[in-house]
Design an enzyme around this catalytic site. Structure first.
Site, mmCIF file in Angstrom:
data_model
loop_
_atom_site.group_PDB
_atom_site.id
_atom_site.type_symbol
_atom_site.label_atom_id
_atom_site.label_comp_id
_atom_site.label_asym_id
_atom_site.label_seq_id
_atom_site.Cartn_x
_atom_site.Cartn_y
_atom_site.Cartn_z
ATOM 1 N N GLU A 171 49.529 28.818 43.639
ATOM 2 C CA GLU A 171 48.504 29.806 43.279
ATOM 3 C C GLU A 171 47.186 29.116 42.935
ATOM 4 O OE1 GLU A 171 50.228 33.502 41.048
ATOM 5 O OE2 GLU A 171 51.191 31.689 40.248
ATOM 6 N N TYR A 185 25.119 46.922 35.032
ATOM 7 C CA TYR A 185 26.480 46.770 35.559
ATOM 8 C C TYR A 185 26.552 45.770 36.693
ATOM 9 C CZ TYR A 185 24.827 50.860 38.264
ATOM 10 O OH TYR A 185 24.096 51.739 39.014
ATOM 11 N N LYS A 209 46.518 41.330 39.518
ATOM 12 C CA LYS A 209 46.840 40.228 40.418
ATOM 13 C C LYS A 209 47.435 40.891 41.653
ATOM 14 C CE LYS A 209 48.779 36.066 39.309
ATOM 15 N NZ LYS A 209 49.862 35.120 38.917
#
Length: 118
Positions: A21, A53, A98
């Site tokens: 990962e 934002y 994830k």
């Protein structure tokens, strides 16, 4: 207190427990709920009186791209700290997903939510 919701912030990053990962990386997605007093910006119509934002998106994407934490909890904390660190927010909820977590026979994703205040 008012809220600003920024949803679907995606970036490719290298946070993960397994070596693969951290080497190959993976996609992450973040939704933010930001508690902020928007009254002044509503009156002034001035971007300086709120949290831009676009800046929040850039903060999140940079942290995802540049961090190499083992745990998504650490990445979520870093995101919350950075958003609170702007000085314009009272509280933030970070929902960190994830995408395609490396779990055998699992085709879903994993989402962690944290709520932090200053």
């Amino acid at each position: 207190m008012d809220t600003l919701n920024v949803k679907g912030i995606r970036a490719y990053g290298y946070t993960g427990y397994f070596d693969a990962e951290q080497f190959l990386g993976q996609w992450f997605e973040v939704d933010l709920t930001i508690w902020i007093d928007l009254a002044k910006a509503g009156q002034s119509d001035d971007l300086n009186d709120t949290l831009n934002y676009a800046d929040a998106v850039a903060i999140v994407q940079k942290l995802i791209r540049e961090s190499k934490f083992k745990m998504i909890e650490k990445l979520a904390e870093a995101i919350a700290d950075a958003i609170l660190g702007t000085g314009k927010t009272q509280q933030v909820k970070v929902a960190l997903t994830k995408c395609q977590a490396p779990i055998p026979d699992f085709d879903g994703d994993v989402t962690l939510e944290i709520l932090r205040s200053r």
